[in-house]
Design a protein around this motif. Structure first.
Motif, short mmCIF file in Angstrom:
data_model
loop_
_atom_site.label_atom_id
_atom_site.label_comp_id
_atom_site.label_asym_id
_atom_site.label_seq_id
_atom_site.Cartn_x
_atom_site.Cartn_y
_atom_site.Cartn_z
N ILE A 62 -1.44 8.77 2.87
CA ILE A 62 -1.28 8.33 4.27
C ILE A 62 -1.11 6.82 4.32
N MET A 63 -1.94 6.11 3.54
CA MET A 63 -1.89 4.65 3.55
C MET A 63 -0.60 4.12 2.92
N SER A 235 -0.11 -9.09 0.87
CA SER A 235 -1.48 -8.64 1.16
C SER A 235 -1.58 -7.15 1.49
N ILE A 236 -0.55 -6.58 2.17
CA ILE A 236 -0.63 -5.16 2.54
C ILE A 236 -0.55 -4.26 1.29
N ILE A 240 -3.69 -1.81 0.05
CA ILE A 240 -3.50 -0.36 0.03
C ILE A 240 -3.63 0.21 -1.38
N ASN A 241 -3.02 -0.45 -2.35
CA ASN A 241 -3.09 0.06 -3.73
C ASN A 241 -4.50 0.07 -4.28
N ASN A 242 -5.33 -0.83 -3.77
CA ASN A 242 -6.71 -0.88 -4.26
C ASN A 242 -7.61 0.18 -3.62
N PHE A 400 8.06 -1.32 -0.71
CA PHE A 400 6.77 -0.66 -0.99
C PHE A 400 6.89 0.84 -0.66
N LYS A 401 7.68 1.55 -1.48
CA LYS A 401 7.97 2.96 -1.20
C LYS A 401 6.78 3.86 -1.49
#
Length: 454
Positions: A62-63, A235-236, A240-242, A400-401
């Protein structure tokens, strides 16, 4: 003149990567982990670790769907704007007002939690007074500027992180070195010695998924704050990846340690599982430490709620899906009118602290669950439309796919639909399935009335 008006309705980019990281973290670690985790453990036993892993993967999907859109179009209000643009005006109207409603409901619950735990130290202070003081303080913080909000959230989240890491480290010391157990290592037998790893069968895992998903509510704040991030393209994605490793460490790590040390059917039987761990090692102030952490966790969630609700009202106004009154921002870039209106609504919680029994807040959690699942569903549907609106060349240039598109998006949608169905089988959660259609009907009537006026 027109430029001045544009400036009056423009939010300022004051959130650094450090703030964005901790906003994401603060959003995904709530009071539920500290005091609510024992109820999910009772449902699924040690296999609750699987439930959090599955739920965590869905949240990550979702993120990433939200992140794909937010990096390309970093706007405050986030998915409500994307819904408005890609799914139609009613979807933007419904998602924005539902998200605002969710944070008002959650804010009421969190205000009450603060009152309950302040009472632990000061039993003579009335709960409503504590709720009122916290409401005033957090409103002033949010009115200051976005950096003040980010700074408060950074330190609130840091307290939660330190407490959880401390609990995991102490737990590992007990497990491997027998600290607090006369030097005898405990081992891992408790994970399968009491009815097996899945003691209540797959039914237990399924039922626990509803509460597991509720505990992740708030993680989407990263998208809401995208319009105020200094460097959204950096930053986004980082925030999100973290998220996935945070979920692994903080939820699965903390709950795993609890169930290795205590048989799963004894976790939480004597208060907070976190207090039990600190007590085991012989820290005399264990209950006071965790009480402090829970208060900061509740204030963090309330701070985020006030932030999210104020920004959403501002965004609804910009979309022409809300009153023009909320469009203006103060000189320091704060949507002060939306924040003050949300605070006024939250005063209801102060009144409720006179009369409302605790059971009502279980119902509030249920209503909030439906609201946040609605928001997540709209994120996924908007991302499908967002991607379909792009040419092959534009898709190739996306920074950022989402991984495994479109399969991952469809799986996440199916999972959320399943969670809604599962709520019907949990008596305390069922009330939300009655409230939700009424709320959606009210919004539909409001939307039609708004368009008739035009």
């Amino acid at each position: 003149m027109k430029d001045n008006h544009q400036e009056d309705s423009q939010l300022k980019r004051g959130l650094s990567t450090r703030h964005m990281q901790l906003i994401a973290l603060g959003g995904s670690i709530g009071v539920g982990l500290f005091y609510g985790s024992s109820s999910t453990i009772q449902m699924a036993g040690p296999s609750i670790l699987l439930a959090y892993l599955i739920g965590g993967l869905v949240i990550f999907t979702i993120m990433r769907a939200l992140g794909e859109m937010a990096v390309e179009e970093p706007v405050s209000g986030s998915f409500s704007t994307y819904a408005n643009k890609y799914l139609g005006h009613f979807a933007g109207f419904l998602s924005g007002w539902t998200y605002w409603f969710m944070w008002i409901v959650v804010g009421m619950a969190e205000l009450t939690v603060v009152g309950v735990y302040i009472n632990y130290w000061f039993p003579d202070i009335p709960q409503w007074l504590t709720a009122l003081v916290v409401l005033i303080i957090m409103t002033l913080v949010n009115l200051a500027n976005v950096k003040a909000y980010g700074e408060f959230e950074f330190w609130f989240a840091m307290i939660k992180v330190v407490a959880i890491i401390g609990m995991i480290v102490l737990g590992l010391a007990i497990i491997f070195f027998g600290v607090g157990n006369q030097g005898e290592a405990i081992g891992f037998d408790n994970l399968w010695a009491h009815g097996g790893f899945i003691p209540n069968g797959f039914h237990g895992i399924l039922m626990s998924l509803v509460l597991v998903m509720f505990s992740f509510g708030g993680v989407e704040l990263v998208g809401i704050s995208a319009g105020e991030a200094k460097n959204p393209s950096k930053s986004i994605p980082s925030a999100i990846n973290n998220i996935i490793w945070r979920i692994l460490i903080f939820y699965i790590g903390a709950l795993g340690v609890m169930m290795v040390i205590y048989p799963w059917n004894e976790v939480g039987s004597e208060g907070s599982p976190f207090v039990q761990i600190f007590d085991y090692v012989g820290i005399p102030a264990a209950a006071h430490i965790i009480n402090f952490v829970v208060i900061t966790a509740a204030m963090s969630a309330f701070n985020s709620g006030l932030y999210g609700s104020g920004r959403m009202l501002h965004n609804l106004s910009v979309q022409k899906n809300g009153p023009k009154y909320f469009k203006t921002v103060s000189k320091n870039g704060s949507p002060h009118r939306g924040i003050l209106f949300s605070s006024a609504m939250l005063l209801i919680a102060v009144v409720l602290n006179y009369v409302v029994p605790e059971k009502v807040f279980i119902y509030i959690s249920a209503v909030a669950t439906v609201a946040v699942i609605t928001s997540w569903m709209i994120i996924l549907l908007a991302q499908l439309k967002f991607r379909k609106s792009k040419t092959k060349e534009e898709v190739a240039e996306l920074k950022f796919k989402i991984p495994l598109y479109p399969l991952s998006t469809y799986i996440a949608i199916a999972f959320l639909l399943m969670v809604i169905v599962l709520m019907a089988f949990i008596p305390d959660m069922r009330v939300a399935l009655y409230v939700a259609p009424v709320w959606f009907l009210i919004l539909f009537i409001g939307y039609k009335a708004k368009n008739v006026k035009k």
